[in-house]
Each structure stands twice: as structure tokens, then as C-alpha cells.
Motif scaffolding. Sequence first.
Motif, PDB file in Angstrom:
ATOM      1  N   THR A  73       0.854  -1.192   0.000  1.00  0.00           N
ATOM      2  CA  THR A  73       0.000   0.000   0.000  1.00  0.00           C
ATOM      3  C   THR A  73       0.888   1.239   0.000  1.00  0.00           C
ATOM      4  OG1 THR A  73      -1.604  -1.196   1.316  1.00  0.00           O
ATOM      5  CG2 THR A  73      -1.839   1.201   1.272  1.00  0.00           C
ATOM      6  N   PRO A  74       0.741   2.109  -0.975  1.00  0.00           N
ATOM      7  CA  PRO A  74       1.613   3.289  -0.979  1.00  0.00           C
ATOM      8  C   PRO A  74       1.240   4.245   0.146  1.00  0.00           C
ATOM      9  CG  PRO A  74       0.109   3.327  -2.864  1.00  0.00           C
ATOM     10  CD  PRO A  74      -0.164   2.046  -2.126  1.00  0.00           C
ATOM     11  N   PRO A  75       2.217   4.981   0.691  1.00  0.00           N
ATOM     12  CA  PRO A  75       1.928   5.944   1.757  1.00  0.00           C
ATOM     13  C   PRO A  75       0.987   7.038   1.237  1.00  0.00           C
ATOM     14  CG  PRO A  75       4.314   5.777   1.316  1.00  0.00           C
ATOM     15  CD  PRO A  75       3.634   4.978   0.287  1.00  0.00           C
ATOM     16  N   GLN A  76       0.119   7.521   2.112  1.00  0.00           N
ATOM     17  CA  GLN A  76      -0.851   8.557   1.720  1.00  0.00           C
ATOM     18  C   GLN A  76      -0.397   9.959   2.121  1.00  0.00           C
ATOM     19  OE1 GLN A  76      -3.673   7.452   0.006  1.00  0.00           O
ATOM     20  NE2 GLN A  76      -2.552   5.509   0.147  1.00  0.00           N
ATOM     21  N   LYS A  77       0.540  10.025   3.077  1.00  0.00           N
ATOM     22  CA  LYS A  77       0.908  11.335   3.632  1.00  0.00           C
ATOM     23  C   LYS A  77       2.426  11.522   3.618  1.00  0.00           C
ATOM     24  CE  LYS A  77      -2.928  11.070   6.887  1.00  0.00           C
ATOM     25  NZ  LYS A  77      -3.255  10.705   8.267  1.00  0.00           N
ATOM     26  N   ALA A  78       2.824  12.801   3.650  1.00  0.00           N
ATOM     27  CA  ALA A  78       4.259  13.106   3.764  1.00  0.00           C
ATOM     28  C   ALA A  78       4.574  13.396   5.227  1.00  0.00           C
ATOM     29  CB  ALA A  78       4.608  14.313   2.897  1.00  0.00           C
ATOM     30  N   LEU A  79       5.770  12.973   5.660  1.00  0.00           N
ATOM     31  CA  LEU A  79       6.170  13.208   7.060  1.00  0.00           C
ATOM     32  C   LEU A  79       6.672  14.622   7.226  1.00  0.00           C
ATOM     33  CD1 LEU A  79       8.350  10.198   8.322  1.00  0.00           C
ATOM     34  CD2 LEU A  79       5.902  10.588   8.609  1.00  0.00           C
ATOM     35  N   LYS A  80       6.161  15.248   8.267  1.00  0.00           N
ATOM     36  CA  LYS A  80       6.712  16.563   8.628  1.00  0.00           C
ATOM     37  C   LYS A  80       7.530  16.380   9.905  1.00  0.00           C
ATOM     38  CE  LYS A  80       2.710  19.152   6.937  1.00  0.00           C
ATOM     39  NZ  LYS A  80       1.538  18.416   7.442  1.00  0.00           N
ATOM     40  N   SER A  81       8.242  17.420  10.288  1.00  0.00           N
ATOM     41  CA  SER A  81       9.057  17.349  11.496  1.00  0.00           C
ATOM     42  C   SER A  81       8.186  16.930  12.685  1.00  0.00           C
ATOM     43  CB  SER A  81       9.689  18.720  11.745  1.00  0.00           C
ATOM     44  OG  SER A  81      10.534  18.614  12.855  1.00  0.00           O
ATOM     45  N   GLY A  82       8.691  16.007  13.509  1.00  0.00           N
ATOM     46  CA  GLY A  82       7.957  15.554  14.690  1.00  0.00           C
ATOM     47  C   GLY A  82       6.999  14.410  14.388  1.00  0.00           C
ATOM     48  N   GLN A  83       7.018  13.913  13.157  1.00  0.00           N
ATOM     49  CA  GLN A  83       6.074  12.844  12.795  1.00  0.00           C
ATOM     50  C   GLN A  83       6.805  11.557  12.411  1.00  0.00           C
ATOM     51  OE1 GLN A  83       3.805  14.701   9.637  1.00  0.00           O
ATOM     52  NE2 GLN A  83       2.254  15.412  11.108  1.00  0.00           N
ATOM     53  N   ALA A  84       6.065  10.451  12.546  1.00  0.00           N
ATOM     54  CA  ALA A  84       6.593   9.140  12.131  1.00  0.00           C
ATOM     55  C   ALA A  84       5.465   8.376  11.450  1.00  0.00           C
ATOM     56  CB  ALA A  84       7.080   8.354  13.341  1.00  0.00           C
ATOM     57  N   ALA A  85       5.825   7.348  10.683  1.00  0.00           N
ATOM     58  CA  ALA A  85       4.800   6.450  10.110  1.00  0.00           C
ATOM     59  C   ALA A  85       5.177   5.028  10.478  1.00  0.00           C
ATOM     60  CB  ALA A  85       4.738   6.609   8.590  1.00  0.00           C
ATOM     61  N   ARG A  86       4.172   4.283  10.941  1.00  0.00           N
ATOM     62  CA  ARG A  86       4.399   2.860  11.215  1.00  0.00           C
ATOM     63  C   ARG A  86       4.686   2.194   9.868  1.00  0.00           C
ATOM     64  NH1 ARG A  86       6.048  -1.446  13.455  1.00  0.00           N
ATOM     65  NH2 ARG A  86       4.601  -3.169  13.740  1.00  0.00           N
ATOM     66  N   ILE A  87       5.759   1.392   9.804  1.00  0.00           N
ATOM     67  CA  ILE A  87       6.128   0.820   8.500  1.00  0.00           C
ATOM     68  C   ILE A  87       6.519  -0.645   8.690  1.00  0.00           C
ATOM     69  CG2 ILE A  87       8.637   1.372   8.519  1.00  0.00           C
ATOM     70  CD1 ILE A  87       8.163   2.446   5.589  1.00  0.00           C
ATOM     71  N   LEU A  88       6.273  -1.450   7.662  1.00  0.00           N
ATOM     72  CA  LEU A  88       6.602  -2.880   7.743  1.00  0.00           C
ATOM     73  C   LEU A  88       7.623  -3.218   6.667  1.00  0.00           C
ATOM     74  CD1 LEU A  88       2.940  -3.560   8.450  1.00  0.00           C
ATOM     75  CD2 LEU A  88       4.778  -4.247   9.996  1.00  0.00           C
ATOM     76  N   THR A  89       8.346  -4.319   6.874  1.00  0.00           N
ATOM     77  CA  THR A  89       9.423  -4.692   5.948  1.00  0.00           C
ATOM     78  C   THR A  89       8.908  -4.740   4.510  1.00  0.00           C
ATOM     79  OG1 THR A  89      10.358  -6.028   7.686  1.00  0.00           O
ATOM     80  CG2 THR A  89      11.189  -6.450   5.477  1.00  0.00           C
ATOM     81  N   GLY A  90       9.604  -4.050   3.620  1.00  0.00           N
ATOM     82  CA  GLY A  90       9.230  -4.050   2.209  1.00  0.00           C
ATOM     83  C   GLY A  90       8.290  -2.925   1.838  1.00  0.00           C
ATOM     84  N   SER A  91       7.698  -2.233   2.840  1.00  0.00           N
ATOM     85  CA  SER A  91       6.761  -1.139   2.521  1.00  0.00           C
ATOM     86  C   SER A  91       7.510   0.057   1.960  1.00  0.00           C
ATOM     87  CB  SER A  91       6.015  -0.685   3.767  1.00  0.00           C
ATOM     88  OG  SER A  91       5.242  -1.738   4.267  1.00  0.00           O
ATOM     89  N   MET A  92       6.773   0.850   1.151  1.00  0.00           N
ATOM     90  CA  MET A  92       7.364   2.055   0.558  1.00  0.00           C
ATOM     91  C   MET A  92       7.617   3.108   1.626  1.00  0.00           C
ATOM     92  SD  MET A  92       5.188   2.933  -2.831  1.00  0.00           S
ATOM     93  CE  MET A  92       6.050   4.323  -3.519  1.00  0.00           C
ATOM     94  N   MET A  93       8.736   3.796   1.497  1.00  0.00           N
ATOM     95  CA  MET A  93       9.029   4.910   2.411  1.00  0.00           C
ATOM     96  C   MET A  93       8.109   6.076   2.077  1.00  0.00           C
ATOM     97  SD  MET A  93      11.420   4.325   4.625  1.00  0.00           S
ATOM     98  CE  MET A  93      12.128   5.913   5.117  1.00  0.00           C
ATOM     99  N   PRO A  94       7.628   6.790   3.104  1.00  0.00           N
ATOM    100  CA  PRO A  94       6.800   7.975   2.827  1.00  0.00           C
ATOM    101  C   PRO A  94       7.699   9.151   2.435  1.00  0.00           C
ATOM    102  CG  PRO A  94       7.079   7.684   5.198  1.00  0.00           C
ATOM    103  CD  PRO A  94       7.803   6.531   4.542  1.00  0.00           C
ATOM    104  N   ASN A  95       7.182  10.071   1.656  1.00  0.00           N
ATOM    105  CA  ASN A  95       7.916  11.305   1.376  1.00  0.00           C
ATOM    106  C   ASN A  95       8.234  11.976   2.697  1.00  0.00           C
ATOM    107  OD1 ASN A  95       7.991  11.123  -1.368  1.00  0.00           O
ATOM    108  ND2 ASN A  95       6.004  12.137  -1.639  1.00  0.00           N
ATOM    109  N   GLY A  96       9.371  12.585   2.773  1.00  0.00           N
ATOM    110  CA  GLY A  96       9.764  13.279   4.006  1.00  0.00           C
ATOM    111  C   GLY A  96      10.528  12.378   4.956  1.00  0.00           C
TER     112      GLY A  96
END
Length: 414
Positions: free
Chosen positions: A86-109
Motif C-alpha cells: 500500500t503506498p503511503p498517503q501522507k508526507a512526514l513533517k518534522s515531529g512525525q513518524a509512520a508505522r512501517i513494515l518490511t518491504g513497505s514504501m518509504m513515505p515522502n519526508g
Amino acid sequence: MLSVREAETLLFDLVRPLDNQRDVEVVDLLNATGRILATPVASKLDFPHWDNSAMDGYAVRYEDVKTCSVDRPAILEIIEEIPAGTPPQKALKSGQAARILTGSMMPNGGDTVVMQENTQRDGNRVAISVPPKEAGDFVRHRGAFHPAGTTLIEAGVRLQPAEIAVLAAAQCSKVRVYRRLRVAVLSTGDELTTPDRPLQPGQIVDSNQYALTSFLLQLGIEPLRLGIVGDSPDELYEAISDAIDWGDAVLSTGGVSVGDYDYVEDVLEELGGTIHIRSIAVKPGKPLTVATVGKKNILYFGLPGNPVSALVGAWRFVKPVLQRMGGLSRGWEPVFVDAVTTSPLKSDGKRETYLWGRLSLNNGNYEFAVASGSHSSGNLINLVQTNGLAVLPVGTTPIAAGERVSVLQIMGNG
Ligand code: AMP
Ligand code: MG
């Protein structure tokens, strides 16, 4: 009589590999196992195809976490979860994180992944107490394994499971491979008969036809079985003419010693062939004829009739030649391993001598156990389970048990 080295050099010089334009076919990837790639394959895709995570954890911005510690963890807001596929829907801004699993696409930011083990989650927040070693930790960057547009697999490589998987990943569902070599097999001898007939006095079963056909099939070569040819120049002339019309090479057995009924060389000359080798200082298998013959100048191997000599000649001299002819660019040469013999080995020292037996690993070292029973070249029976030929060079007579010996690995028999 040529030494093994001289014969080998001469022989390898005679090899004309298949043509990478004319002698090719396109096959489905799943039917390509064991075939030899005829054209290099360049990938249309980057590997990996996009920046992705090498761990289960959290995608973060390195700047946010680089100075964190157990005493002063970085507390970040979790803005989404990115499962594999599933592609990420949001870009990371300062102070934010995204839960991610092995092989998942990195979010912008996001530029770094922190492994789950170094984090503590509390609702939609995550505390990170161990800083990454550097920016980009646990991120597999697009194209880092292999960039698009560059060669993935060279021509001349045999396609085995790893190559097949790489081609699948590169979305090559069809591949251009060399066509299979075609090699004719014939057995000469008035004493020969087929396995399905009762033996008449003086007859023996033509086991060589089976040995050599099986040898060719193991190499992925298409055999043409021309059967038994009597010891008559006319019959031989006809059979060899058929064989050179059809095949890329011919293997015959028998009729190459100095007996009264040995006509193979005469017939090859009558057909306009050139004899390059008549005998090699090797035991078993001294009488071995190598010629080029016919309009296509195909290679003719006249192997000795003795069943062991025929197979040893095929393993030692014919196999590398056919592998090279078939398009293999590397790994076609014979493979010798250094082993310790478990029992004494003997030869008369006059010719390079091959003793057949079994190579096995014992505590990480190769051991060679010579086959028990007679090492007469007429004794086919103790070839069963043979997977190696110990080499006793000219001038070497005994090799004591426990000493080292070079062993030619032959295919099959595990
Ligand atoms: P030749 O090289 O024709 O003198 O044969 C040498 C020995 O090998 C003889 O004892 C033959 O009977 C035996 N022999 C020849 N051809 C075959 C064959 N196709 N299969 C099994 N044994 C063979
Ligand atoms: Mg014969």
C-alpha cells in the motif's frame, strides 16, 4: 600419441560455439531452466523499484531522532500505517513518524527507519530511545541493488533457479536462449545387440548407446540414436553420413583401435574428414579419434568401445567441448577438486590414469574412495555410484592412503 594437455588444447581450439544470432530460440521463462542465455538481459526496472523499509518499525526524519537517548527519547506523532503493498498517503513533517513494515514504501519526508525493538508505542505516539547510526538506516534505496538499464545477466550463462528468479523479478517472461545442441550417437560392432533380445553366444549388449544417450540428456542435449552399426565400411559410411547431416557433433564407440575391424578413421577420411587426434596418453581410453567432417565441419568423437573407456572419454574430453559448443561462456571447463584418498591408488605411470570412485565430504574435507573390484576398462559394473575420477599423472605410480589426489568431478550420482 598426444599427452592429455596437448589433446585438450587441440580439442578446445576446434570448438565452434553456437551462433548467438542464428542458433537461438525464444522460450517461456518457466521452460528455460538449464538453458543458456543467448543475449544479455538488461533490466527495465530499478532494484528495488522504490525506497522501502528493511525492517518492521517506524519511518522517521533523521533530524528528529539523531540525538535521542534513553533519558531523552524523541516523541513522535504516528500519522499513518504503511503495510506492504500500500503506498503511503501522507508526507512526514518534522515531529512525525509512520508505522512501517518490511518491504513497505518509504513515505515522502521520511529518510530513515528505526527498528521496532528500539521504540515504545503509546496510542498515536512513539518514543524512540536509540538513535540511528546514520541517516538512511534500514532504508533500501531505489536502484541500490541494481539500476535500470544495466546488464542483469550476461549471455552464455546457464539459467538456474537464481537466474530464473531474477528474470521473473525483472518481468522477462520470455527469454532468448541457445537452441539445444543435437548430437548423434552410434555404436559399432558386430557383437552388439539391444537389451530386449536374448543374448546369443558371443554377443554383448550395446550399453554404450545408453550410457552416451543418458550423458547427452543430462547435459540438456538432444540425442539422435542411430543404433548399432556393423563392422563394415559400407554400413559405417552410411551411418556417419546421416549423423553429420543431422547433428552438431557425433559420438561413436568402438572401431577406433588397431584391430582388423576398426574402420572409423578410414571412413572419416573417405568422407573428406580431417583427423586431429588418434590417441591420447590416458588410461582408460587411449584410442580416441577426434575429427572434423562434412560440409558443416562438425566434430566427430570416435570413443573406444570398452564401456568404461567410452564413458571416461566422454566425461573427460567430450563434456567440456559440448558445454562450450552449446553456448556456455564460463564453467564449461572440467572441475578438479583436491581430495585425500582413503586407500592406496596405483598406476603404471606411463599414461595419465583415471581411477573411478566416490568423492564425499568428511569434516569439511573431500575424501576419495576408489571403487572396489576390477579397474579393467571392460568392467562396467563398478562404475555404479561413481562421481569422481582420481587423476594419477604420468610418472606417478603409487599414491598412499591418506595422501592428496586431484579428482575430476563428474556429473550425477550426487
Ligand atoms: P572395440 O573398441 O570395438 O575394439 O571394442 C572394445 C571392447 O568393448 C570389446 O570387448 C567390445 O565388445 C566392447 N564394446 C564395444 N562396443 C560396445 C558397446 N557399444 N557397448 C558395450 N560394449 C562394447
Ligand atoms: Mg569393435
